[in-house]
Scaffold this motif. Structure first.
Motif, PDB file in Angstrom:
ATOM      1  N   GLY A  46       4.115  -4.337 -13.909  1.00  0.00           N
ATOM      2  CA  GLY A  46       4.534  -2.658 -13.920  1.00  0.00           C
ATOM      3  C   GLY A  46       5.578  -2.546 -14.065  1.00  0.00           C
ATOM      4  O   GLY A  46       5.841  -1.267 -13.834  1.00  0.00           O
ATOM      5  N   ARG A  80      -6.239   6.724 -16.329  1.00  0.00           N
ATOM      6  CA  ARG A  80      -6.208   6.221 -14.731  1.00  0.00           C
ATOM      7  C   ARG A  80      -6.298   7.231 -13.202  1.00  0.00           C
ATOM      8  O   ARG A  80      -6.486   7.481 -12.953  1.00  0.00           O
ATOM      9  N   ASN A  82      -5.674   6.815  -9.842  1.00  0.00           N
ATOM     10  CA  ASN A  82      -3.697   7.184  -8.819  1.00  0.00           C
ATOM     11  C   ASN A  82      -4.098   6.470  -7.298  1.00  0.00           C
ATOM     12  O   ASN A  82      -4.706   7.772  -7.101  1.00  0.00           O
ATOM     13  N   PHE A  84      -2.109   4.596  -4.014  1.00  0.00           N
ATOM     14  CA  PHE A  84      -0.760   3.811  -3.711  1.00  0.00           C
ATOM     15  C   PHE A  84      -1.680   2.066  -2.570  1.00  0.00           C
ATOM     16  O   PHE A  84      -2.131   2.550  -1.784  1.00  0.00           O
ATOM     17  N   TYR A  85      -1.408   1.160  -3.485  1.00  0.00           N
ATOM     18  CA  TYR A  85      -1.762  -0.068  -2.765  1.00  0.00           C
ATOM     19  C   TYR A  85      -0.385  -0.767  -3.108  1.00  0.00           C
ATOM     20  O   TYR A  85      -0.317  -1.517  -4.502  1.00  0.00           O
ATOM     21  N   MET A  88      -1.392  -3.724  -6.072  1.00  0.00           N
ATOM     22  CA  MET A  88      -1.721  -2.668  -7.048  1.00  0.00           C
ATOM     23  C   MET A  88      -0.101  -2.011  -8.069  1.00  0.00           C
ATOM     24  O   MET A  88       0.807  -1.438  -6.999  1.00  0.00           O
ATOM     25  N   PRO A  89       0.500  -3.009  -9.652  1.00  0.00           N
ATOM     26  CA  PRO A  89       1.469  -3.217  -9.531  1.00  0.00           C
ATOM     27  C   PRO A  89       2.260  -1.383  -9.897  1.00  0.00           C
ATOM     28  O   PRO A  89       2.928  -1.191  -9.216  1.00  0.00           O
ATOM     29  N   LYS A  90       1.458  -0.310  -9.732  1.00  0.00           N
ATOM     30  CA  LYS A  90       2.076   0.304 -11.378  1.00  0.00           C
ATOM     31  C   LYS A  90       1.460   1.740  -9.762  1.00  0.00           C
ATOM     32  O   LYS A  90       1.707   2.930 -10.077  1.00  0.00           O
ATOM     33  N   ASP A  91       1.359   1.422  -8.864  1.00  0.00           N
ATOM     34  CA  ASP A  91       0.381   2.210  -7.897  1.00  0.00           C
ATOM     35  C   ASP A  91      -0.916   3.300  -8.519  1.00  0.00           C
ATOM     36  O   ASP A  91      -1.215   4.100  -8.045  1.00  0.00           O
ATOM     37  N   TYR A  92      -0.764   2.761  -9.729  1.00  0.00           N
ATOM     38  CA  TYR A  92      -2.127   3.561 -11.313  1.00  0.00           C
ATOM     39  C   TYR A  92      -3.101   2.401 -11.674  1.00  0.00           C
ATOM     40  O   TYR A  92      -2.224   1.097 -11.606  1.00  0.00           O
ATOM     41  N   ARG A 275      -6.729  11.913  -8.504  1.00  0.00           N
ATOM     42  CA  ARG A 275      -6.198  12.304  -9.106  1.00  0.00           C
ATOM     43  C   ARG A 275      -6.181  11.329 -11.270  1.00  0.00           C
ATOM     44  O   ARG A 275      -5.123  11.309 -11.343  1.00  0.00           O
ATOM     45  N   TYR A 276      -7.809  10.785 -11.050  1.00  0.00           N
ATOM     46  CA  TYR A 276      -7.815  10.526 -12.626  1.00  0.00           C
ATOM     47  C   TYR A 276      -7.382  11.070 -13.931  1.00  0.00           C
ATOM     48  O   TYR A 276      -8.198  12.643 -13.439  1.00  0.00           O
TER      49      TYR A 276
ATOM     50  N   ALA B 322       4.652   6.736  -9.691  1.00  0.00           N
ATOM     51  CA  ALA B 322       4.128   5.887  -8.628  1.00  0.00           C
ATOM     52  C   ALA B 322       4.265   4.610  -7.890  1.00  0.00           C
ATOM     53  O   ALA B 322       4.819   4.631  -7.524  1.00  0.00           O
ATOM     54  N   ARG B 323       4.832   3.846  -9.332  1.00  0.00           N
ATOM     55  CA  ARG B 323       5.235   2.327  -8.798  1.00  0.00           C
ATOM     56  C   ARG B 323       7.025   2.221  -8.199  1.00  0.00           C
ATOM     57  O   ARG B 323       7.207   1.409  -7.921  1.00  0.00           O
ATOM     58  N   ARG B 328       7.689  -4.393  -5.081  1.00  0.00           N
ATOM     59  CA  ARG B 328       8.529  -5.415  -6.077  1.00  0.00           C
ATOM     60  C   ARG B 328       9.702  -5.322  -6.372  1.00  0.00           C
ATOM     61  O   ARG B 328      10.378  -5.843  -6.739  1.00  0.00           O
ATOM     62  N   LEU B 365      -2.966  17.494 -10.858  1.00  0.00           N
ATOM     63  CA  LEU B 365      -4.499  16.651 -11.201  1.00  0.00           C
ATOM     64  C   LEU B 365      -5.549  16.752  -9.598  1.00  0.00           C
ATOM     65  O   LEU B 365      -5.913  15.699 -10.091  1.00  0.00           O
TER      66      LEU B 365
END
Lengths: 484, 494
Positions: A46, A80, A82, A84-85, A88-92, A275-276, B322-323, B328, B365
Motif C-alpha cells: 500500500g 473499499r 474502510n 484502521f488496522y 492492513m496496509p492501506k487501512d482499507y 464507509r463502503y 488513511a494509510r 509502515r 461516507l
C-alpha cells in the motif's frame, strides 16, 4: 447439543484463500510459510502512489466456486471497506459489497440437507500481526511485528443463508464446502494454515417458532473442532440467557480456544462504520460470457457426484455406516478415483474401499501420486489370493514409497503367495505329522485350529494366508467326516 | 513568448550537438538558483541525479544512439509524483522523510524520453488547495508579484516555469490544480483526459479525478510533454487502453471550421473579475478571426460542480489518506498503544486543510449520510457529464475563463476555505466529467497580472485543444516578463 425445546439458527461466513500463483492485485507470489515480508511490493504494501490491478486467475477461481455452488455469476464492483488496522496496509480492504461476483446458490450436504448460499465475493487478505512480549497476548505485549506476505492474498468469502440448525450440521457444511473448494482447485483446504477461516452468526429460538432471535457473530473458528465447540457453547449461552429471562445482546464474540467459551469483543454500538464506497482505482468486473462458459465446461467432478459414484459401486443410492465413513475418507483425501478404478477392473469394491480408506489413506500424499494401474494390479493380486492381506499391505507400502510393479515388488521381497494347491499339500504334510492332534481337532477340539495354522505358517515362513489355511483345514475335516 | 529556452529548442540543440545536455543542465540549475530564494518553488532539488541523467543523454549523443523526443530537456516534477530514492513529500510533514522505492510511470516515461529531472516542486499539502499555501514547507510565490500566490496546487511547477528557470514541469490536476496555477502564473497548463496518463506513482488525493499533465511556456512544449507521458499503462487499471492521439501533429492544424462554444457560466459568473472576462471575450474574437465559429452556449449544470466535487474529492481523500498511520513509513509519533500512536501521528503529520477534507469526506461516507451526500454527489456528477455531452453536440470545443480572478495576495483566503474553493469553480466540472482542458495565457488584467483562458474538449480530444491553444497563443497580447525571472540562455559559451 441444542437444549431441548430450542432451535439454533446459524449462518456461516467462510473465508477461503485462493490457490493463485500471485496475489489479488499485484505480481507477488501467493505462498504460505515464506520468511516474513519477502513476498511484498509497493502495491501489496500500500505504498503511496501504488495502484491495484486485478488477478485474472483469482476471478476464474471465484467463478469456479460460484458455479460449483450453483450461483449466478454476475457483473460485480469492488468497494473499499474502510477501517484502521496495522496489518492492513492501506487501512482499507478492497472487497465486494452490494454487487458480488456470485449470488444465490446452495450446497447439499451428505445427509441430504440443503444450505442456501447468499453470495460469494472476492476480497484481499490482510497481513499477520505477532504480538511480542511476556504474555504472548495482545494486552501486555511489548511490541508487535507485522508480516505482509499474506496482505493482498486473494480470498473468496462465501456467505450461507441462516439455514443451519446445529453445530454438527455446521461442521458437515464446512466439511462439504471444503471438499468443493479443494475439488475446484480454489483452495488447499488447510484450515490449520488459515486457508479456510470461519465466522458464525448464531441465534436461538423456541422450537417450532419462525421468528429470528437476536444474533451474535462468533469469530476465530479455525478448525472443525473449534467450530463445533464454539457453536455448542454459544447456543447454550444464548438459551441460558433467554431461559433466565435475560436478553441476548447483538455483538461480536471471540472464541477462546483454551477455555472453550465465547467472549464479547464489541457491541453493536461499537461496530465499525466501514464507509463502503466503490473502489475508484478499479473498473467494474464483467467476465465475458465465453470465459464464463469455458470455466463452466471445465469444472472438475464435485464431491457430491463422486460420493454418488462410490455408492453406485455397491449398487446403493447412498452408503451407510462404516462404509460411508470410509467413503468420506477417500473423498476428502481425493483417493476415490483409485477405488473406482479398482472396482471397474473387477476388484471387490469393499476390498478396494477398505484398502484405500485405511492403508492408502495413511500415506495420502504418496497415494495421490501412485500409478493407478499398479495400485489396481496389487488389489487384484490380493483379491485372487496371490498375496495374503498382510503381504498385500507390505507390497502397498513399498509401492507407495518407491513405485514400481507390484508383482516385481512381491517377488523381490520374497512375498510369493501360495496358491490353493500348494497350500493344500502343506496342510496335508502338517496333518500327517500330527495325527493325534488331527483326531482331536476332527472330534471338535476347535482350539487346535490355531496349532495347525501355526505349523503351516512355520513351514511357509509366514507366507500363507491365515484365512485360506482355516478354510483348507475346514474343507479337509469335512471331507474326512463325510468319508465312509 | 518565452523567457528561457523552450523545451523544443533545447531538444533540437542537443540533438544537433550544438549544446550538450550537461551544459543545458548547468544553465538551468544556475537559473533556478537565481529565483528560488524569492519564490520557493522546490521542496527538493536533485542536481546529482540530474547530472547523471544529462550525462547519459550526452553519452547517447556521442554514441550516435537514438534520442528521445525530450533529450536533454530539464523538467521539474511536482512532489506528489514518486521518484525512486528521492524524497517525495506531498508537501506534508507526514511524508517529509519518505523516499519511494519506485518511479511514477509519468516520471519514468519522461526520463525514457531523455528529460532530466532537476527537482521536486512545492504544492498544497496532498494537492489540497488553490494557492500552495497549505504546504508544510512554506508557500511558493508568484513571479509576477511575490506578495501574491502562484495558485495551486501545482504552484511550484507553475511558478518555476513562469520565472523561466525550467522550461517544463509536471503537475497534477484534481479540480484545476494544473490549469488554475498556470493561469495565475501566465503559463500553459493542460489537464489530460482521465486515463490518458497513468496515475501509477501519483500519490492519490481523489483517485477518480486525479490526472498528471504538463505545465510549459508554450503550447508546443506542453504537447510534447503530454505525448511523452501519455499512453496505456498496465499498472493502472483506469488507464485507457486506446490512449490519446499524438498532440504534436495538431499544433499547426488551426481552428478553421471548428465550432467553439463560449460558455456563459464560465464568463458571466458571479465573482468574475472584469479584467478576466474581457480577456476571454478577446480570446473568443481571436478564435473567430482565425476561422472558428464561436457561438454562446449555456451549461447551467456547471454550477453544480463545486458542491459535488467537495463531497466526492474529500470522500476519496479520506480513504486514500488513511494509510498514513505511522505503522509502515513516514512520520510516527509514539503512543501508549497502536490507536494512540496512529492518532498522534495523524494529528501531528497533517495540516488543517487536509484534516478538514478528511473530516468532510469521512462524514460524507458515513452510515446514514452516504445517500444524501456521496451518492447524491455522484448523481450530480452524472448530470454534469450529460450536460457536457449535450454541449458537445453543438460545439467541438468550449471556451471560458480558467479562474474568476487573477493571482490574489498571500493569506487573502487562508481563513476562508469557501472563498479559496471558489477559485476552482471554472476548472472543477472538467475533472468531474473526466475531460481534457487547457489553460493558455492571454494577456494581463489592468494590474499587469496574467489571465488564463480555458479551452475544454470531450474525452481524448487533446489534439483539438492543442490546435486551438496554439492559435490563441499566437494571437494573445504579449505577456511582459515577470519581475522575478531567471536569465539564462541555451548552454554556456564554449
Amino acid at each position: 447439543m441444542t437444549p431441548a425445546g430450542w432451535e439454533a439458527v446459524i449462518g456461516l461466513e467462510v473465508h477461503c484463500e485462493l490457490r493463485t500463483r500471485t496475489k489479488l492485485f499485484c505480481g507477488c507470489r501467493n505462498e504460505f510459510g515464506a520468511p516474513p515480508n519477502t513476498h511484498v511490493c509497493p502495491v501489496c504494501l500500500g505504498l503511496p502512489g501504488s495502484l491495484p490491478v486485478l488477478n485474472r486467475q483469482a476471478v476464474e477461481l471465484a467463478m469456479r466456486i460460484g458455479l460449483a455452488l450453483g450461483c449466478r455469476i454476475e457483473p460485480s464492483v469492488f468497494h473499499r471497506k474502510n477501517y484502521f488496522y496495522p496489518d492492513m496496509p492501506k487501512d482499507y480492504q478492497i472487497s465486494q459489497y452490494d454487487e458480488p461476483i456470485c449470488v444465490e446458490g446452495a450446497l447439499t450436504l451428505p445427509d441430504g440437507s440443503r444450505v442456501g448460499i447468499v453470495r460469494a465475493h472476492l476480497e484481499e487478505d490482510t497481513g499477520k500481526t505477532s504480538h511480542i512480549g511476556e504474555s504472548g497476548r495482545i494486552h501486555g505485549a511489548g511490541y508487535a511485528l507485522v508480516d505482509y506476505n499474506r496482505a493482498g492474498v486473494p480470498l473468496v468469502e462465501i456467505v450461507s443463508a441462516p439455514d443451519i440448525r446445529s453445530a454438527q450440521q455446521a461442521r458437515a457444511y464446512v466439511a462439504e464446502l471444503r471438499g468443493v473448494l479443494v475439488a475446484t482447485g480454489a483452495s488447499d483446504g488447510r484450515m490449520e494454515e488459515g486457508s479456510l477461516r470461519v465466522d458464525a452468526n448464531v441465534s436461538v429460538r423456541r422450537a417450532g417458532s419462525d421468528v429470528l432471535g437476536t444474533r451474535c457473530e462468533v469469530k476465530n473458528l479455525n478448525s472443525l473442532r473449534s467450530l463445533v465447540r464454539a457453536l455448542e457453547h454459544e447456543v447454550a449461552r444464548q438459551v441460558g440467557l433467554l431461559e433466565a429471562g435475560q436478553p441476548v445482546v447483538q455483538e461480536t464474540r471471540h472464541f477462546d480456544e483454551d477455555r472453550g467459551v465465547t467472549v464479547a469483543l464489541r457491541s453493536k454500538e461499537e461496530a465499525f462504520d466501514y464507509r463502503y464506497f466503490p473502489e475508484p482505482d478499479l473498473v467494474a468486473l464483467a467476465p465475458e460470457p465465453a470465459w464464463r462458459e469455458a470455466v463452466a465446461a471445465s469444472q472438475p467432478p464435485l464431491p457430491a457426484a463422486r460420493r454418488q459414484a462410490l455408492a453406485e459401486l455397491f449398487g446403493a443410492a447412498r452408503l451407510e455406516g462404516p462404509r460411508a465413513e470410509q467413503a468420506e475418507t477417500v473423498l476428502e483425501l481425493g483417493l476415490d478415483a483409485l477405488v473406482r478404478a479398482a472396482a471397474e477392473a473387477g476388484v471387490d469394491p469393499a476390498l478396494a474401499l477398505a484398502r484405500t480408506a485405511n492403508e492408502a489413506a495413511a500415506q495420502a500424499e504418496a497415494a495421490r501420486q501412485v500409478d493407478p494401474g499398479a495400485y489396481v494390479a496389487l488389489l487384484r493380486m490380493e483379491q485372487e489370493g496371490r498375496l495374503s492381506a498382510t503381504q498385500a499391505k507390505t507390497v502397498l507400502a513399498e509401492l507407495l514409497q518407491h513405485g514400481g510393479d507390484p508383482a516385481d515388488i512381491a517377488e523381490r521381497l520374497g512375498l510369493v503367495g501360495l496358491d490353493r494347491g500348494a497350500l493344500a499339500s502343506v496342510v496335508a504334510e502338517v496333518v500327517a505329522a500330527h495325527p493325534e492332534e488331527w483326531s482331536r481337532f476332527c472330534a471338535g477340539e476347535e482350539k487346535l485350529a490355531g496349532f495347525f495354522t501355526g505349523q503351516v505358517m512355520r513351514r511357509t515362513r509366514g507366507q500363507a494366508d491365515g484365512k485360506l489355511v482355516a478354510a483348507e483345514l475346514a474343507t479337509r475335516r469335512a471331507a474326512e467326516a463325510g468319508a465312509p | 513568448m518565452s523567457l528561457a529556452p523552450t523545451a523544443s529548442a533545447i531538444a533540437a540543440a542537443v540533438r544537433s550537438g550544438e549544446v550538450r545536455a550537461s551544459e543545458v543542465l548547468e544553465g538551468c540549475l544556475e537559473a533556478i538558483d537565481q529565483v528560488e530564494g524569492q519564490l520557493g518553488c522546490f521542496v527538493t532539488l536533485t542536481p546529482e541525479l540530474a547530472r547523471a541523467q544529462a550525462e547519459a543523454v550526452d553519452a547517447q549523443v556521442a554514441a550516435g544512439a537514438p534520442l528521445g523526443p525530450l533529450a536533454g530537456v530539464p523538467v521539474a516534477v511536482k512532489d506528489n509524483l514518486c521518484t525512486a530514492g528521492v524524497p517525495t513529500t506531498c508537501s506534508s510533514r507526514i511524508l517529509a522523510s519518505w523516499r519511494p522505492p519506485y518511479d511514477a510511470t509519468a516520471v519514468a516515461r519522461l526520463v525514457a524520453a531523455g528529460a532530466v529531472v532537476v527537482g521536486k516542486t512545492n504544492l498544497d499539502e496532498f494537492a489540497m488547495g488553490s494557492s500552495t499555501e497549505t504546504s508544510a514547507f512554506g508557500p511558493t510565490r508568484n513571479p509576477y508579484d511575490p506578495s501574491r500566490v502562484p495558485g495551486g496546487s501545482s504552484g511550484g511547477s507553475a511558478a518555476v516555469v513562469a520565472a523561466g528557470a525550467v522550461p517544463l514541469a509536471l503537475g497534477t490536476d484534481t479540480g484545476g490544480s494544473i490549469r488554475q496555477p498556470a493561469a495565475l502564473c501566465g503559463v500553459v497548463g493542460l489537464k489530460p483526459t482521465y486515463g490518458a496518463v497513468s496515475r501509477y506513482g501519483l500519490i492519490a488525493f481523489a483517485s477518480s479525478l486525479d490526472q498528471v499533465g504538463p505545465l510549459a511556456q508554450t503550447v508546443e512544449d506542453a504537447a510534447a510533454l503530454l505525448d511523452a507521458i501519455a499512453g496505456h499503462d498496465p499498472m493502472d487499471s483506469t488507464s485507457l487502453p486506446e490512449g490519446v492521439l499524438p498532440c504534436h501533429r495538431a499544433l499547426d492544424r488551426g481552428v478553421a471550421g471548428l465550432r467553439i462554444g463560449l460558455v456563459r457560466e464560465l464568463v458571466e459568473a458571479e465573482g468574475i473579475e472584469p479584467g478576466v472576462r474581457r480577456r476571454v471575450e478577446d480570446a473568443a474574437e481571436a478564435l473567430a478571426a482565425a476561422g472558428a465559429t464561436v457561438e454562446p452556449v449555456s451549461v447551467p449544470e456547471l454550477a453544480l460542480g463545486l458542491p459535488a466535487y467537495y463531497l466526492i474529492a474529500p470522500a476519496e481523500a479520506s480513504s486514500n489518506l488513511a494509510r498514513y498511520d505511522g505503522v509502515r513509513y513516514g512520520l510516527r509519533v509514539d503512543g501508549a498503544d497502536v490507536e494512540e500512536m496512529q492518532a498522534r501521528t495523524r494529528a501531528a503529520g497533517f495540516g488543517p486543510e487536509v484534516k478538514r477534507r478528511i473530516l468532510l469526506g469521512t462524514y460524507a461516507l458515513s452510515a446514514g449520510y452516504y445517500d444524501a451526500y456521496y451518492a447524491q454527489a455522484q448523481r450530480v456528477r452524472t448530470l454534469i457529464v450529460r450536460a457536457f455531452e449535450r454541449a458537445y453536440e453543438q460545439a467541438d470545443l468550449l471556451l471560458g475563463a480558467t479562474t474568476p480572478t487573477t493571482a490574489f495576495p498571500l493569506g487573502a483566503k487562508v481563513e476562508d476555505p469557501l472563498a479559496m474553493y471558489l477559485s476552482d469553480v471554472f476548472t472543477i466540472p472538467t475533472n468531474l466529467a473526466g475531460h481534457p482542458a487547457l489553460s493558455v495565457p492571454f494577456g494581463t488584467d489592468d494590474a499587469g497580472l496574467p489571465v488564463g483562458v480555458q479551452l475544454l474538449a470531450p474525452a481524448l480530444a487533446e489534439p483539438s485543444l492543442v490546435a486551438a491553444g496554439a492559435v490563441l497563443e499566437r494571437s494573445a497580447p504579449a505577456l511582459p516578463p515577470p519581475p522575478v525571472a531567471a536569465s539564462w540562455r541555451l548552454g554556456v559559451p564554449r
